[in-house]
Write an enzyme that holds these catalytic residues in place. Structure first.
Site, short mmCIF file in Angstrom:
data_model
loop_
_atom_site.label_atom_id
_atom_site.label_comp_id
_atom_site.label_asym_id
_atom_site.label_seq_id
_atom_site.Cartn_x
_atom_site.Cartn_y
_atom_site.Cartn_z
N GLY A 233 2.51 3.97 2.27
CA GLY A 233 1.26 4.36 2.90
C GLY A 233 0.05 3.51 2.57
O GLY A 233 -1.06 3.81 3.01
N THR A 234 0.23 2.42 1.83
CA THR A 234 -0.93 1.61 1.47
C THR A 234 -1.60 0.98 2.68
O THR A 234 -2.83 0.92 2.76
CB THR A 234 -0.54 0.49 0.48
OG1 THR A 234 0.60 -0.21 0.99
CG2 THR A 234 -0.19 1.07 -0.88
#
Length: 269
Positions: free
Chosen positions: A206-207
């Site tokens: 999810g970065t």
């Protein structure tokens, strides 16, 4: 209160996709809204199944937002097919949407492919020209530019090639063993490096969603693009540095939602 719209797929584990976007936008001080492109059965270890929205229903979601609460920025994430991409472009043009951030999600952190081959060309021609900034990582930039990226010089060349071809600013995210989280912005013919320090945290699910959503939130609040990027990198670094781990020992990527949780408030302060 400023507003931002995320157009993307879901992540029921909460660490990426629409769920991460809404958390990130909220943490960065804007009212967050969403239009879902696909229902994705995934967690930090992989993608299991994808059910796409129809273009008509996606368009109806976008209309419902714009006709009631005008977004000050729009973030576009996972869009897997040509029809959906074309519908997004059509509706955003119709509403003259501003501060559009395109995160060209093509492959999940787990390695699962998230976009069809034919949709890549549609994304290039329909969405990139609308973008205030596009935020590819190195593999995605390689696909968009047709280049093999193996050095910082390659990063600069690929960003320029993408930006000049589609008339948008490009934030090419570093990492992937080429540098220590240094990102390169190419905008209006000028290149700028944003330096960062790699944080030894295996929980990176999810970065990309988080960074692009934070940039959209800061653009919505009126910050210029370089300032929005700098603020967003600080937010992401603070979240990763918090090292919150919610996993149950099921592998190196352990259900970690640190990117958007309470600990990330320190970055905003």
């Amino acid at each position: 209160m400023k507003t931002a719209l995320s157009i993307a797929g879901t992540d029921p584990s909460g660490g990426a996709g629409i769920q991460a976007d809404l958390k990130t936008m909220t943490m960065n001080g804007v009212f967050a809204m969403s239009a879902i492109t696909a229902l994705v059965a995934q967690n930090t270890t992989g993608v299991r199944e994808i059910v796409e929205m129809t273009p008509a229903f996606l368009g109806a979601q976008i209309d419902a937002v714009f006709e009631d609460i005008l977004p000050d920025a729009v973030k576009i994430g996972m869009v897997a097919s040509c029809g959906l991409i074309e519908k997004i472009a059509e509706r955003l043009k119709f509403y003259q949407a501003k501060n559009i951030v395109v995160d060209p999600v093509m492959v999940a952190t787990s390695g699962d492919r998230l976009i069809s081959e034919e949709a890549v060309d549609t994304l290039k021609t329909c969405l990139l020209p609308l973008a205030a900034v596009v935020t590819p990582n190195i593999p995605e930039a390689g696909i968009l530019s047709g280049m093999t990226i193996q050095s910082q010089a390659d990063i600069e060349a690929a960003a320029r090639k993408i930006g000049d071809a589609y008339g948008c600013a490009v934030l090419l995210k570093g990492g992937h063993d080429i540098n220590d989280a240094n990102d390169f912005l190419y905008a209006d013919g000028v290149g700028t490096w944003f330096y960062g320090t790699r944080i030894d945290n295996p929980n990176t699910h999810g970065t990309g969603c988080t960074l692009s959503s934070a940039i959209a939130a800061n653009l919505a609040k009126g910050f210029d693009l370089p300032t929005s990027i700098q603020r967003s990198k600080g937010y992401l670094s603070g979240a990763l540095g918090a090292m919150l781990n919610l996993g149950r020992g099921r592998g190196p990527m352990q259900h970690n939602f640190n990117l958007t949780g309470e600990f990330a408030k320190e970055a905003e302060r």
